[in-house]
Design a protein around this motif. Structure first.
Motif, PDB file in Angstrom:
ATOM      1  N   ALA A  68       0.882  -1.258  -0.138  1.00  0.00           N
ATOM      2  CA  ALA A  68      -0.127  -0.090  -0.033  1.00  0.00           C
ATOM      3  C   ALA A  68       0.887   1.300   0.039  1.00  0.00           C
ATOM      4  O   ALA A  68       0.696   2.195  -0.642  1.00  0.00           O
ATOM      5  N   ASP A  69       1.873   1.294   0.899  1.00  0.00           N
ATOM      6  CA  ASP A  69       2.715   2.446   0.809  1.00  0.00           C
ATOM      7  C   ASP A  69       3.411   2.744  -0.481  1.00  0.00           C
ATOM      8  O   ASP A  69       3.548   3.732  -0.946  1.00  0.00           O
ATOM      9  N   HIS A  70       3.743   1.498  -1.157  1.00  0.00           N
ATOM     10  CA  HIS A  70       4.486   1.612  -2.315  1.00  0.00           C
ATOM     11  C   HIS A  70       3.693   2.370  -3.410  1.00  0.00           C
ATOM     12  O   HIS A  70       3.991   3.275  -4.078  1.00  0.00           O
ATOM     13  N   ILE A  71       2.585   1.472  -3.468  1.00  0.00           N
ATOM     14  CA  ILE A  71       1.691   2.018  -4.849  1.00  0.00           C
ATOM     15  C   ILE A  71       1.050   3.556  -4.453  1.00  0.00           C
ATOM     16  O   ILE A  71       0.725   4.062  -5.445  1.00  0.00           O
ATOM     17  N   LEU A  72       0.760   4.036  -3.289  1.00  0.00           N
ATOM     18  CA  LEU A  72       0.208   5.119  -2.929  1.00  0.00           C
ATOM     19  C   LEU A  72       0.999   6.319  -2.887  1.00  0.00           C
ATOM     20  O   LEU A  72       0.810   7.285  -3.261  1.00  0.00           O
ATOM     21  N   PHE A  73       2.410   6.083  -2.582  1.00  0.00           N
ATOM     22  CA  PHE A  73       3.307   7.088  -2.375  1.00  0.00           C
ATOM     23  C   PHE A  73       4.831   7.025  -2.828  1.00  0.00           C
ATOM     24  O   PHE A  73       5.798   7.797  -3.008  1.00  0.00           O
ATOM     25  N   LEU A  74       5.337   5.788  -2.808  1.00  0.00           N
ATOM     26  CA  LEU A  74       6.726   5.450  -2.985  1.00  0.00           C
ATOM     27  C   LEU A  74       7.003   5.100  -4.457  1.00  0.00           C
ATOM     28  O   LEU A  74       8.227   5.334  -4.831  1.00  0.00           O
ATOM     29  N   CYS A  75       6.087   4.807  -4.987  1.00  0.00           N
ATOM     30  CA  CYS A  75       6.330   4.342  -6.473  1.00  0.00           C
ATOM     31  C   CYS A  75       6.828   5.789  -7.366  1.00  0.00           C
ATOM     32  O   CYS A  75       6.255   6.607  -6.880  1.00  0.00           O
ATOM     33  N   GLU A  76       7.571   5.563  -8.302  1.00  0.00           N
ATOM     34  CA  GLU A  76       8.015   6.751  -8.848  1.00  0.00           C
ATOM     35  C   GLU A  76       6.909   7.564  -9.645  1.00  0.00           C
ATOM     36  O   GLU A  76       6.894   8.842  -9.637  1.00  0.00           O
ATOM     37  N   GLU A  77       5.920   6.941 -10.407  1.00  0.00           N
ATOM     38  CA  GLU A  77       4.673   7.412 -10.606  1.00  0.00           C
ATOM     39  C   GLU A  77       3.964   8.275  -9.675  1.00  0.00           C
ATOM     40  O   GLU A  77       3.528   9.314 -10.009  1.00  0.00           O
ATOM     41  N   ALA A  78       3.631   7.679  -8.574  1.00  0.00           N
ATOM     42  CA  ALA A  78       2.972   8.293  -7.633  1.00  0.00           C
ATOM     43  C   ALA A  78       3.638   9.478  -6.926  1.00  0.00           C
ATOM     44  O   ALA A  78       3.099  10.553  -6.502  1.00  0.00           O
ATOM     45  N   GLN A  79       5.130   9.338  -6.774  1.00  0.00           N
ATOM     46  CA  GLN A  79       5.682  10.381  -6.401  1.00  0.00           C
ATOM     47  C   GLN A  79       5.497  11.697  -7.388  1.00  0.00           C
ATOM     48  O   GLN A  79       5.667  12.767  -6.817  1.00  0.00           O
ATOM     49  N   ALA A  80       5.483  11.381  -8.588  1.00  0.00           N
ATOM     50  CA  ALA A  80       5.355  12.492  -9.547  1.00  0.00           C
ATOM     51  C   ALA A  80       3.841  13.381  -9.416  1.00  0.00           C
ATOM     52  O   ALA A  80       3.945  14.272  -9.565  1.00  0.00           O
ATOM     53  N   VAL A  81       3.173  12.311  -9.089  1.00  0.00           N
ATOM     54  CA  VAL A  81       1.743  12.597  -8.909  1.00  0.00           C
ATOM     55  C   VAL A  81       1.740  13.825  -7.729  1.00  0.00           C
ATOM     56  O   VAL A  81       1.221  14.815  -7.770  1.00  0.00           O
ATOM     57  N   TRP A  82       2.290  13.343  -6.668  1.00  0.00           N
ATOM     58  CA  TRP A  82       2.328  14.077  -5.391  1.00  0.00           C
ATOM     59  C   TRP A  82       2.941  15.134  -5.432  1.00  0.00           C
ATOM     60  O   TRP A  82       2.723  16.287  -4.924  1.00  0.00           O
TER      61      TRP A  82
END
Length: 173
Positions: A68-82
């Motif tokens: 859950a942590d990876h997909i919602l904020f650790l994944c590079e794509e999620a980080q780009a969204v944030w």
């Protein structure tokens, strides 16, 4: 409680009257609630429950195990969204160590209460949209486009906040 359940610091009820789950959309809050409890059906979680999966790698980036942590904020794509969300909301870059950090981020902002509540809603909507895109990728093979995801988050956030706010909300707000 007649209409709700208390779980740690979370209050879950049909009217979502708790301090953390205020935006008012059952689907959005449910995903956030399950993410905080580490109960989203990620590949890692499914594997731990002895449910066969082909791989526990993140379906979006393919570089890390999907949690859950990876997909919602650790994944590079999620980080780009944030990163785009923080620029749009004019807040410092968003760093989190857990989903709980994202859910409680609005509490530590030095802005008026109504803006903090709006930012909280945007954070929950962002998590929900990322989860939806992840599911679209897993079940339909759809690519994840950061810019398209960001535009969807902006549109949904504006509409949901506008229709739930007691004040008149404009796009510029």
């Amino acid at each position: 409680m007649v209409d709700g359940v208390i779980c740690g610091t979370w209050y879950w009820s049909r009217n979502l009257a708790g301090p953390v789950l205020e935006p008012g959309n059952d689907k959005v809050c449910f995903v956030a609630w399950r993410a905080v409890l580490n109960r989203l059906p990620t590949f890692q979680a499914l594997s731990r429950r002895s449910i066969p999966v082909n791989s526990t790698e993140c379906p979006v980036c393919g570089r890390e195990e999907e949690s859950a942590d990876h997909i919602l904020f650790l994944c590079e794509e999620a980080q780009a969204v944030w990163c785009l969300i923080s620029q749009w909301c004019k807040v410092p870059p968003i760093y989190a160590f857990s989903v709980q950090d994202l859910v409680e981020l609005h509490r530590y902002m030095s802005v008026p209460k109504d803006k903090a509540k709006a930012f909280h809603a945007i954070c929950l909507i962002t998590m929900w949209c990322i989860w939806k895109k992840r599911n679209d990728r897993v079940h339909n093979g759809a690519p994840v486009h950061v810019q398209g995801l960001y535009e969807e988050i902006k549109s949904l956030s504006y509409l949901w906040i506008k229709h739930r706010s007691k004040k008149r909300v404009t796009w510029e707000d």
